[in-house]
Every structure is written in C-alpha cells, then in structure tokens.
Design a protein around this motif. Structure first.
Motif, short mmCIF file in Angstrom:
data_model
loop_
_atom_site.label_atom_id
_atom_site.label_comp_id
_atom_site.label_asym_id
_atom_site.label_seq_id
_atom_site.Cartn_x
_atom_site.Cartn_y
_atom_site.Cartn_z
N ALA A 157 0.91 -1.25 -0.06
CA ALA A 157 -0.10 -0.02 0.10
C ALA A 157 0.58 1.23 0.09
O ALA A 157 1.87 1.27 0.46
CB ALA A 157 -0.62 0.02 1.21
N CYS A 158 0.34 2.30 -0.77
CA CYS A 158 0.88 3.60 -0.60
C CYS A 158 0.35 4.22 0.69
O CYS A 158 -1.02 4.34 0.59
CB CYS A 158 0.75 4.27 -1.94
SG CYS A 158 1.53 3.71 -3.35
N VAL A 159 0.99 5.08 1.50
CA VAL A 159 0.55 5.49 2.82
C VAL A 159 0.77 7.06 3.06
O VAL A 159 1.78 7.38 2.37
CB VAL A 159 0.98 4.98 4.07
CG1 VAL A 159 0.39 5.28 5.33
CG2 VAL A 159 1.04 3.51 3.79
N THR A 160 -0.12 7.72 3.20
CA THR A 160 -0.19 9.22 3.66
C THR A 160 -0.38 9.38 5.03
O THR A 160 -1.50 8.96 5.56
CB THR A 160 -0.97 10.20 2.77
OG1 THR A 160 -0.63 10.12 1.39
CG2 THR A 160 -0.48 11.66 3.25
N ILE A 161 0.32 9.76 5.89
CA ILE A 161 0.44 10.14 7.41
C ILE A 161 0.47 11.53 7.68
O ILE A 161 1.48 12.28 7.26
CB ILE A 161 1.38 9.39 8.31
CG1 ILE A 161 1.39 7.92 7.86
CG2 ILE A 161 1.45 9.62 9.67
CD1 ILE A 161 2.61 7.02 8.37
N LYS A 162 -0.33 11.89 8.42
CA LYS A 162 -0.42 13.37 8.79
C LYS A 162 -0.66 13.30 10.47
O LYS A 162 -1.16 12.49 11.16
CB LYS A 162 -1.88 14.25 8.46
CG LYS A 162 -1.56 14.23 6.75
CD LYS A 162 -2.79 15.36 6.35
CE LYS A 162 -2.58 15.49 4.97
NZ LYS A 162 -3.54 16.50 4.52
N ASN A 163 0.36 14.34 10.98
CA ASN A 163 0.17 14.39 12.51
C ASN A 163 0.50 15.77 13.03
O ASN A 163 1.14 16.49 12.20
CB ASN A 163 1.01 13.25 13.32
CG ASN A 163 2.67 13.29 12.70
OD1 ASN A 163 3.18 14.40 13.10
ND2 ASN A 163 2.91 12.36 12.07
N GLU A 164 -0.09 16.21 14.06
CA GLU A 164 0.11 17.53 14.79
C GLU A 164 0.75 17.03 16.00
O GLU A 164 0.06 16.52 16.98
CB GLU A 164 -0.99 18.17 14.75
CG GLU A 164 -0.76 19.67 15.28
CD GLU A 164 -2.01 20.62 15.16
OE1 GLU A 164 -2.26 20.99 14.01
OE2 GLU A 164 -2.51 20.81 15.93
N ASN A 165 2.01 17.45 16.23
CA ASN A 165 2.65 16.86 17.50
C ASN A 165 3.11 18.15 18.44
O ASN A 165 4.06 19.04 17.98
CB ASN A 165 4.11 16.00 17.17
CG ASN A 165 4.69 15.71 18.28
OD1 ASN A 165 4.25 15.71 19.47
ND2 ASN A 165 5.80 14.98 18.02
N VAL A 169 4.42 3.34 14.35
CA VAL A 169 3.75 4.45 14.25
C VAL A 169 4.75 5.68 13.92
O VAL A 169 5.88 5.83 14.58
CB VAL A 169 2.80 5.07 15.55
CG1 VAL A 169 2.15 6.33 15.23
CG2 VAL A 169 1.95 3.96 16.03
N LEU A 170 4.67 6.15 12.57
CA LEU A 170 5.34 7.26 12.24
C LEU A 170 4.81 8.76 12.66
O LEU A 170 3.91 8.90 12.54
CB LEU A 170 5.26 7.24 10.61
CG LEU A 170 6.20 6.16 9.88
CD1 LEU A 170 5.99 6.11 8.45
CD2 LEU A 170 7.76 6.35 10.37
N ILE A 171 5.88 9.15 13.47
CA ILE A 171 5.37 10.37 13.92
C ILE A 171 6.60 11.58 13.50
O ILE A 171 7.92 11.21 13.77
CB ILE A 171 5.42 10.60 15.47
CG1 ILE A 171 4.42 9.80 15.87
CG2 ILE A 171 5.17 12.08 15.65
CD1 ILE A 171 4.30 9.48 17.35
N ASN A 172 6.44 12.60 12.83
CA ASN A 172 7.28 13.46 12.14
C ASN A 172 8.36 12.73 11.43
O ASN A 172 9.70 13.24 11.50
CB ASN A 172 7.94 14.24 13.31
CG ASN A 172 7.00 15.29 13.92
OD1 ASN A 172 5.65 15.40 13.52
ND2 ASN A 172 7.33 15.89 15.23
#
Length: 233
Positions: free
Chosen positions: A52-60, A185-188
């Motif tokens: 799968a191709c993934v897009t991850i968004k986070n506000e840390n 979990v990918l963060i930044n």
C-alpha cells in the motif's frame, strides 16, 4: 568436445527452459509510491512486502512546540486507516491520522486533515500526563481529557534505528491507542515501535461527571473519511 546428457536429464531441463520466461513474467513489479515528507517527496519503488501507498499526517505538540507534518511512505496494514489523539497537558497533545491506497503514486492525492486541535475538556481526567524520549521515569501531573478521549493510556517502546532509544507516553487518549501494541507509528517521519501499551477508563472529574456524546462526534468525520478511502482504493 560434445557432452551428451542422458535423455532423462535433458527433458526436465528443456521443460524448465521453456517455462522460465513465464515464471519471470509472473512476478509482480514492486509497488511505486510517493515517499518522503512535504519538502523531500519522491517517486520510489517500494520494498518487498509493501502492499500500500500511505500518507500520514500528524500534529505533535508533546514537547511544547507544535510540529505539523505530512509524510509519504510505503507500508502495509500497520499504517492503514488509523486515527487517534493523545493529550498530556494543556496545549500538549498528539493528533494522528493515516490513509492508504494501492495504485502507483496514489498517496500523492489523498486529501484530508488531522483531527482538529481542541482544548474543550470532556469531564474526564487521568492521573498522569507526560512524554519522555529517555530511559528516565516519565512523571507528570493530572491531565484533563478532551473531545473523544475517554481512556488513560501508558505506552512504552523504542524509536528510530537504535535499540536503546526509548520513549514513554502517558495521558488521555482515544480508546484505540492500545491497538498499536506491537506496531510502528510514524511521527514526524520517525518510526516509534509500541512495545507495551495499557489502557484504563478515564475517571470523571469533580466538576463534570458525564461524558457528552458530542465529544466522540468531533472525531468521526476524520475516521469515516479514512475508512472510506481505504475501502474505495
């Protein structure tokens, strides 16, 4: 000099030679996805095992400074259709969403946002809110939960490539945080491996004993849009 092979040896070799082009042709090519962050995204072949191709968004804002990041990568079920929030104190939180698709470069076009930041308290509290990226104990005071957060979470694990890079996270969270035990979990752009995760129901504060139904509804649009993209891809 001419070497002659027995007939019983030549026949299997002949069959193998005839079938080898078909065997090569049957191997699926690697999935191609956008990888990198906002500034360094590039078209890349995925490693074996990625589907799968993934897009991850986070506000840390766990450390007091807010970072908002969009990260593109290859992945599998670990990274697909996730949405959660964690609060460890006033204006100290983590908000995370991810979505997946399965065609070449499709993650460049996934459009949605992270769950909206909010300081609206929902009447629940947890005894400790803290975050540390050291091996020292994680200590913090009582934290008020916001919006859909109804669980007191305690998460430990490692981050990045080094085994001795440990992290601890405690506070209010949405009830699905413990589902990430054993996952990355990918963060930044940094991979955090959740090794241990415990969850308990948050307690009512002395000022508000009822969790309003409207709190969970604030998170539903983000979760629903992610799940819809997953099943339509």
């Amino acid at each position: 000099m001419i070497l002659a092979l027995p007939y019983g040896t030549m026949l299997p070799l002949l069959v193998l030679c005839l079938l080898s082009p078909l065997l090569v042709a049957s191997v699926d090519p690697p999935l191609k996805c956008i990888q990198g962050n906002n500034a360094t995204q590039a078209l890349t072949d995925c490693a074996s095992g990625s589907d799968a191709c993934v897009t991850i968004k986070n506000e840390n804002a766990l450390t007091g400074v807010t970072f908002t990041t969009t990260f593109y990568t290859c992945g599998g079920n670990d990274y697909c259709a996730n949405a959660f929030t964690v609060t460890i104190g006033d204006n100290a939180y983590l908000r995370y969403t991810s979505a997946c698709c399965t065609t070449a470069y499709c993650n460049a076009n996934l459009k949605w946002g992270v769950p909206p930041a909010s300081s609206r308290k929902n009447g629940l509290v947890c005894s400790t809110g803290c975050f540390t990226e050291t091996q020292e104990p994680c200590n913090g005071g009582k934290v008020s939960c916001t919006d859909a957060e109804n669980t007191c979470i305690s998460v430990t694990g490692k981050y990045g490539p080094k085994e001795d890079a440990k992290f601890i996270l405690k506070g209010c969270g949405t009830s699905n945080v413990c589902e990430f035990k054993g996952k990355n979990v990918l963060i930044n752009g940094t991979s955090y491996l959740v090794k241990e995760a415990t969850c308990e129901k948050a307690k009512s504060s002395s000022t508000n004993h009822i969790l309003g139904k409207g709190s969970f509804l604030l998170l539903l649009p983000s979760i629903s849009s992610i799940l819809l993209m997953k099943f339509l891809s």
